[in-house]
Design a protein around this motif. Structure first.
Motif, short mmCIF file in Angstrom:
data_model
loop_
_atom_site.label_atom_id
_atom_site.label_comp_id
_atom_site.label_asym_id
_atom_site.label_seq_id
_atom_site.Cartn_x
_atom_site.Cartn_y
_atom_site.Cartn_z
N LEU A 105 -5.24 -41.08 23.43
CA LEU A 105 -5.51 -39.75 22.87
C LEU A 105 -5.03 -38.62 23.78
O LEU A 105 -4.51 -37.61 23.31
N PHE A 106 -5.22 -38.77 25.09
CA PHE A 106 -4.94 -37.67 26.02
C PHE A 106 -3.50 -37.14 25.96
O PHE A 106 -3.29 -35.93 26.02
N PRO A 107 -2.47 -38.00 25.88
CA PRO A 107 -1.11 -37.46 25.87
C PRO A 107 -0.86 -36.46 24.74
O PRO A 107 -0.33 -35.36 24.97
N GLN A 108 -1.23 -36.81 23.51
CA GLN A 108 -1.03 -35.90 22.38
C GLN A 108 -1.97 -34.71 22.46
O GLN A 108 -1.58 -33.57 22.15
N LEU A 109 -3.20 -34.93 22.91
CA LEU A 109 -4.16 -33.84 23.02
C LEU A 109 -3.70 -32.81 24.04
O LEU A 109 -3.85 -31.60 23.82
N LEU A 112 -1.20 -30.51 22.46
CA LEU A 112 -1.81 -29.57 21.52
C LEU A 112 -2.58 -28.47 22.25
O LEU A 112 -2.55 -27.31 21.84
N ILE A 113 -3.26 -28.82 23.34
CA ILE A 113 -3.99 -27.81 24.10
C ILE A 113 -3.02 -26.83 24.73
O ILE A 113 -3.26 -25.61 24.73
N LYS A 114 -1.91 -27.31 25.25
CA LYS A 114 -0.91 -26.43 25.85
C LYS A 114 -0.33 -25.48 24.81
O LYS A 114 -0.09 -24.30 25.09
N GLN A 115 -0.14 -25.97 23.59
CA GLN A 115 0.43 -25.15 22.53
C GLN A 115 -0.56 -24.14 21.96
O GLN A 115 -0.19 -23.00 21.66
#
Length: 296
Positions: A105-109, A112-115
């Motif tokens: 989960l962390f890589p995609q999350l 998204l948080i950065k964006q």
């Protein structure tokens, strides 16, 4: 006594090492030792027992360190109140997750948080459930992704999604020809499980016991990727959470269970005293977005 000295105390207590504590606090080991010795002298008590091999906490030291943790948490709460008043979607976010979830989960999350939250300085921590809960209570984490239910008090939870368990079997196994299986089909079979301390182990054991399956006693893994390779090598079968499934993978078949399928509930968890509810609501939305399959 000052706040810096309290941080030194907590670091030594956490790591049971003056050398490692000094590294965490970005100072030299002699300086840290000297500051703690000054504090002990000023209080007239011994906080740590020192030897060449280990550092022990005295009974009065344990009480002092517990108080130091509370003081540090309260000062961080003051800082968080001020930061949150200026911009609730900015600042440092220390987010934890257990390995059988965070790996996938962390890589995609993080993307998204950065964006979506450019004002957030994200710090990700991967740890087993007990460690995450302890860090939450100690104020070392702001929030964590955990599997429900939780018996801890003083925590707020927001259910995010349910992660279904599939059965991973070698492509040569007789079950591999099926499209679905029932939980009762596990009766008499041996299942590969994770080592002690993983919450997924406890969840899988419960399914095994209900349906008459046994744990494979000769093989036990420390992570899901090891279990995956063991299944591909023909060593046995295992439960695989859907978030970790790789469709069309050579040498392995993932079988869905007929209803009722086993699953785990994943929630975002934070302290009830936290003032960052606005951020956690947005974070919850991003986690749910991260686990959604990509649109065509």
């Amino acid at each position: 006594m000052n706040l810096r000295d309290l941080h030194y105390l907590v670091a030594v207590a956490d790591l049971h090492s003056f050398v490692q504590a000094a590294q965490r606090c970005f100072i030299s080991q002699p300086t840290l030792s000297m500051q703690i010795k000054k504090l002990e002298d000023s209080l007239g008590v011994q906080i740590f027992e020192r030897s060449n091999k280990k550092v022990l906490i005295t009974p009065i030291g344990a009480a002092i360190i517990a108080s130091a943790r509370r003081i540090i948490q309260e000062t961080e709460l003051i800082e968080a109140l001020a930061e949150n008043a200026q911009d609730p979607l900015a600042g440092k976010l220390r987010l934890g997750g257990f390995p059988t979830l965070s790996t996938y989960l962390f890589p995609q999350l993080a993307i998204l948080i950065k964006q979506n939250l450019p004002g957030i300085h994200l710090i990700l921590v991967e740890e087993k459930t007990d460690g995450l809960l302890q860090q939450l209570k100690n104020g070392e984490l702001d929030a964590a992704l955990l599997a429900l239910p939780l018996a801890e008090e003083g925590l707020e939870t927001c259910l995010l999604f349910s992660d279904e368990f599939l059965l991973a079997v070698p492509s040569t196994d007789a079950l591999a020809a099926r499209t679905k299986i029932k939980q009762v089909d596990l009766a008499g079979r041996q299942v590969l499980l994770l080592d002690e301390g993983h919450c997924l182990r406890g969840q899988a054991l419960q399914v095994c016991r209900i349906n008459g399956a046994d744990e494979h006693q000769d093989l036990r893994a420390t992570g899901l990727e090891t279990l995956r390779q063991m299944v591909k090598a023909g060593a046995g079968m295992t439960f695989m959470p859907e978030i970790a499934v790789r469709p069309d993978e050579a040498g392995i078949r993932y079988l869905r269970f007929a209803a009722p399928a086993p699953y785990r509930h994943i929630a975002l968890v934070w302290r009830k005293t936290s003032v960052r509810t606005t951020l956690f609501n947005e974070l919850s939305r991003l986690v749910q977005q991260a686990v959604q399959p990509p649109s065509c």
